[in-house]
Design a protein around this motif. Structure first.
Motif, PDB file in Angstrom:
ATOM      1  N   CYS A  33      53.462 -27.571  67.396  1.00 27.79           N
ATOM      2  CA  CYS A  33      53.507 -26.154  67.765  1.00 27.79           C
ATOM      3  C   CYS A  33      54.159 -26.059  69.135  1.00 27.79           C
ATOM      4  N   LEU A  34      55.216 -25.275  69.254  1.00 24.86           N
ATOM      5  CA  LEU A  34      56.023 -25.272  70.469  1.00 24.86           C
ATOM      6  C   LEU A  34      55.997 -23.905  71.129  1.00 24.86           C
ATOM      7  N   ASN A  35      55.599 -23.875  72.394  1.00 21.74           N
ATOM      8  CA  ASN A  35      55.633 -22.670  73.221  1.00 21.74           C
ATOM      9  C   ASN A  35      56.793 -22.795  74.213  1.00 21.74           C
ATOM     10  N   LEU A  36      57.736 -21.873  74.149  1.00 24.48           N
ATOM     11  CA  LEU A  36      58.971 -21.997  74.918  1.00 24.48           C
ATOM     12  C   LEU A  36      59.068 -20.996  76.052  1.00 24.48           C
ATOM     13  N   TYR A  37      59.690 -21.449  77.148  1.00 26.29           N
ATOM     14  CA  TYR A  37      60.144 -20.539  78.188  1.00 26.29           C
ATOM     15  C   TYR A  37      61.435 -21.088  78.781  1.00 26.29           C
ATOM     16  N   THR A  38      62.392 -20.204  78.974  1.00 26.03           N
ATOM     17  CA  THR A  38      63.594 -20.508  79.735  1.00 26.03           C
ATOM     18  C   THR A  38      64.030 -19.219  80.400  1.00 26.03           C
ATOM     19  N   ARG A  39      64.734 -19.313  81.521  1.00 28.74           N
ATOM     20  CA  ARG A  39      65.064 -18.101  82.271  1.00 28.74           C
ATOM     21  C   ARG A  39      65.912 -17.133  81.456  1.00 28.74           C
ATOM     22  N   THR A  40      66.743 -17.661  80.561  1.00 29.10           N
ATOM     23  CA  THR A  40      67.584 -16.820  79.701  1.00 29.10           C
ATOM     24  C   THR A  40      67.057 -16.905  78.280  1.00 29.10           C
ATOM     25  N   LYS A  41      66.349 -15.881  77.834  1.00 37.70           N
ATOM     26  CA  LYS A  41      65.685 -15.926  76.527  1.00 37.70           C
ATOM     27  C   LYS A  41      66.670 -16.177  75.399  1.00 37.70           C
ATOM     28  N   GLN A  42      67.908 -15.709  75.557  1.00 35.27           N
ATOM     29  CA  GLN A  42      68.910 -15.882  74.510  1.00 35.27           C
ATOM     30  C   GLN A  42      69.062 -17.343  74.116  1.00 35.27           C
ATOM     31  N   LYS A  43      68.890 -18.251  75.085  1.00 35.89           N
ATOM     32  CA  LYS A  43      69.013 -19.679  74.787  1.00 35.89           C
ATOM     33  C   LYS A  43      67.915 -20.175  73.846  1.00 35.89           C
ATOM     34  N   ALA A  44      66.834 -19.419  73.742  1.00 36.56           N
ATOM     35  CA  ALA A  44      65.712 -19.830  72.905  1.00 36.56           C
ATOM     36  C   ALA A  44      65.760 -19.243  71.508  1.00 36.56           C
ATOM     37  N   MET A  45      66.687 -18.331  71.240  1.00 35.55           N
ATOM     38  CA  MET A  45      66.625 -17.559  69.999  1.00 35.55           C
ATOM     39  C   MET A  45      66.683 -18.420  68.737  1.00 35.55           C
ATOM     40  N   SER A  46      67.555 -19.432  68.722  1.00 38.64           N
ATOM     41  CA  SER A  46      67.647 -20.248  67.510  1.00 38.64           C
ATOM     42  C   SER A  46      66.350 -21.008  67.264  1.00 38.64           C
ATOM     43  N   LEU A  47      65.717 -21.507  68.325  1.00 41.01           N
ATOM     44  CA  LEU A  47      64.444 -22.208  68.168  1.00 41.01           C
ATOM     45  C   LEU A  47      63.327 -21.249  67.771  1.00 41.01           C
ATOM     46  N   LEU A  48      63.355 -20.032  68.281  1.00 44.30           N
ATOM     47  CA  LEU A  48      62.358 -19.042  67.888  1.00 44.30           C
ATOM     48  C   LEU A  48      62.489 -18.716  66.406  1.00 44.30           C
ATOM     49  N   SER A  49      63.729 -18.672  65.921  1.00 40.71           N
ATOM     50  CA  SER A  49      63.940 -18.393  64.493  1.00 40.71           C
ATOM     51  C   SER A  49      63.471 -19.550  63.609  1.00 40.71           C
ATOM     52  N   GLU A  50      63.332 -20.725  64.229  1.00 41.90           N
ATOM     53  CA  GLU A  50      62.864 -21.903  63.487  1.00 41.90           C
ATOM     54  C   GLU A  50      61.359 -22.102  63.585  1.00 41.90           C
ATOM     55  N   GLY A  51      60.673 -21.203  64.310  1.00 43.53           N
ATOM     56  CA  GLY A  51      59.217 -21.265  64.323  1.00 43.53           C
ATOM     57  C   GLY A  51      58.561 -21.482  65.664  1.00 43.53           C
ATOM     58  N   ALA A  52      59.339 -21.643  66.719  1.00 48.61           N
ATOM     59  CA  ALA A  52      58.755 -21.786  68.049  1.00 48.61           C
ATOM     60  C   ALA A  52      58.238 -20.442  68.541  1.00 48.61           C
ATOM     61  N   ASN A  53      57.373 -20.479  69.548  1.00 45.03           N
ATOM     62  CA  ASN A  53      56.763 -19.266  70.104  1.00 45.03           C
ATOM     63  C   ASN A  53      57.306 -19.000  71.506  1.00 45.03           C
ATOM     64  N   TRP A  54      57.644 -17.744  71.775  1.00 41.72           N
ATOM     65  CA  TRP A  54      58.155 -17.382  73.097  1.00 41.72           C
ATOM     66  C   TRP A  54      56.999 -17.077  74.041  1.00 41.72           C
ATOM     67  N   GLN A  55      57.118 -17.569  75.266  1.00 42.72           N
ATOM     68  CA  GLN A  55      56.178 -17.245  76.340  1.00 42.72           C
ATOM     69  C   GLN A  55      57.000 -16.673  77.495  1.00 42.72           C
ATOM     70  N   GLY A  56      56.520 -15.644  78.136  1.00 38.46           N
ATOM     71  CA  GLY A  56      57.320 -14.914  79.110  1.00 38.46           C
ATOM     72  C   GLY A  56      57.381 -15.504  80.500  1.00 38.46           C
ATOM     73  N   SER A  57      56.685 -16.614  80.735  1.00 45.60           N
ATOM     74  CA  SER A  57      56.677 -17.214  82.073  1.00 45.60           C
ATOM     75  C   SER A  57      56.121 -18.630  81.983  1.00 45.60           C
ATOM     76  N   PRO A  58      56.374 -19.455  83.009  1.00 46.58           N
ATOM     77  CA  PRO A  58      55.720 -20.768  83.048  1.00 46.58           C
ATOM     78  C   PRO A  58      54.200 -20.651  83.028  1.00 46.58           C
ATOM     79  N   ALA A  59      53.669 -19.598  83.631  1.00 49.11           N
ATOM     80  CA  ALA A  59      52.220 -19.389  83.636  1.00 49.11           C
ATOM     81  C   ALA A  59      51.677 -19.260  82.220  1.00 49.11           C
ATOM     82  N   LEU A  60      52.360 -18.489  81.379  1.00 50.77           N
ATOM     83  CA  LEU A  60      51.912 -18.308  80.000  1.00 50.77           C
ATOM     84  C   LEU A  60      52.062 -19.599  79.196  1.00 50.77           C
TER      85      LEU A  60
END
Length: 301
Positions: A33-60
């Motif tokens: 189970c993968l929780n992702l954060y990067t400063r540019t969310k667009q870079k995460a979109m392909s991984l989010l479409s594959e099942g990863a979860n977006w987190q809005g900050s390093p804190a989250l």
């Protein structure tokens, strides 16, 4: 400590650059189970479409993960991600595992470990080598510093993204080992580029020359993986010029405390800083060839 397994280990991953995105994808494919954060969310979109979860900050990321991997750009990025107001160390759960895979400062690795201990958590510095190809294929070399028991606990995760995984010693030892790697690579890149220029000047076919020398005494990762890119005119980054400069600067800072002078490293650093001044910081490290090949036409780079 029990080894960590996909069915009970939410992993936070911060930093989705040339290598980080592939490393994260391999963990996702392995069932974590993968929780992702990067400063540019667009870079995460392909991984989010594959099942990863977006987190809005390093804190989250920290508050929702048992283990957090960071793969960011520079030591100041590491500092911000770990120690900032919304940083990892202000929001981690007790008994979390922190793994910084950025090439960064050995002293910063020790600072992270000390703060993690205060939070009843664990940390490792685990920089990697192998470029974009190694990251995609899950065949990175991983150099690890920290407590041996912690290393053995997270080893199953390392095995998803790397094949040459070596415990080097206490906190900072992974980063020191990566400096050894970068020092060796710095001079090697000059040799690779000069060899190709020599082949061309001698009227040889560089690809044919490569067939002879890449498996002999001159063989190296740079010769096998980057020389073909140079021959094909491919200067896209598997590893950025700007990040290599950062690594060499870290090594040179460490060398100031030691009793030797790294003349090869200093020469290579001067060449790469010249490339950066010419606006080539976002190119691949093989772009060094352009300076070695024709120093009279640098304005054309």
């Amino acid at each position: 400590m029990e080894p960590l397994h996909p069915n009970n280990t939410p992993i936070g991953f911060i930093g989705l650059g040339v290598m980080g995105a592939s490393m994260a994808r391999n963990l996702l494919k392995a069932g974590y189970c993968l929780n992702l954060y990067t400063r540019t969310k667009q870079k995460a979109m392909s991984l989010l479409s594959e099942g990863a979860n977006w987190q809005g900050s390093p804190a989250l990321v920290a508050s929702n993960s048992n283990i957090i991997i960071t793969m960011v750009g520079y030591p100041n990025d590491v500092e911000e991600v770990y120690f900032g107001e919304n940083g990892i160390l202000n929001h981690i759960r007790p008994y979390s595992y922190l793994i910084d895979m950025t090439t960064s400062s050995p002293l910063l690795a020790q600072k992270i470990e000390n703060k993690a201990k205060e939070k009843n958590s664990f940390s490792l510095d685990a920089p990697v080598s192998g470029g974009d190809i190694g990251a995609k294929e899950g065949k990175l070399a991983i150099m690890v510093g920290g407590t041996k028991e912690v290393f053995e606990t997270v080893l199953p995760i390392f095995k998803v993204i790397g094949t040459n995984i070596v415990y080097q010693g206490l906190a900072g030892a992974g980063q020191h080992t990566k400096m050894c790697n970068q020092i060796a690579l710095a001079s090697n890149m000059i040799g690779v580029c000069e060899a190709l220029v020599y082949a061309e000047e001698a009227g040889l076919e560089p690809t044919t020359v490569l067939q002879s020398i890449e498996t002999g005494a001159a063989g190296s990762w740079a010769l096998s993986k980057l020389a073909p890119r140079i021959i094909n005119g491919d200067f896209e980054p598997g590893f950025y010029v700007k990040h290599f400069i950062k690594d060499m600067d870290i090594a040179l800072d460490q060398i100031k405390t030691m009793d030797f002078e790294a003349k090869g490293l200093l020469l290579s650093s001067s060449f790469y800083k010249e490339l950066a001044r010419l606006g080539r910081g976002n190119d691949g490290t093989q772009t060094l060839y352009k300076i070695i090949n024709d120093r009279d036409r640098l304005s054309d780079l």
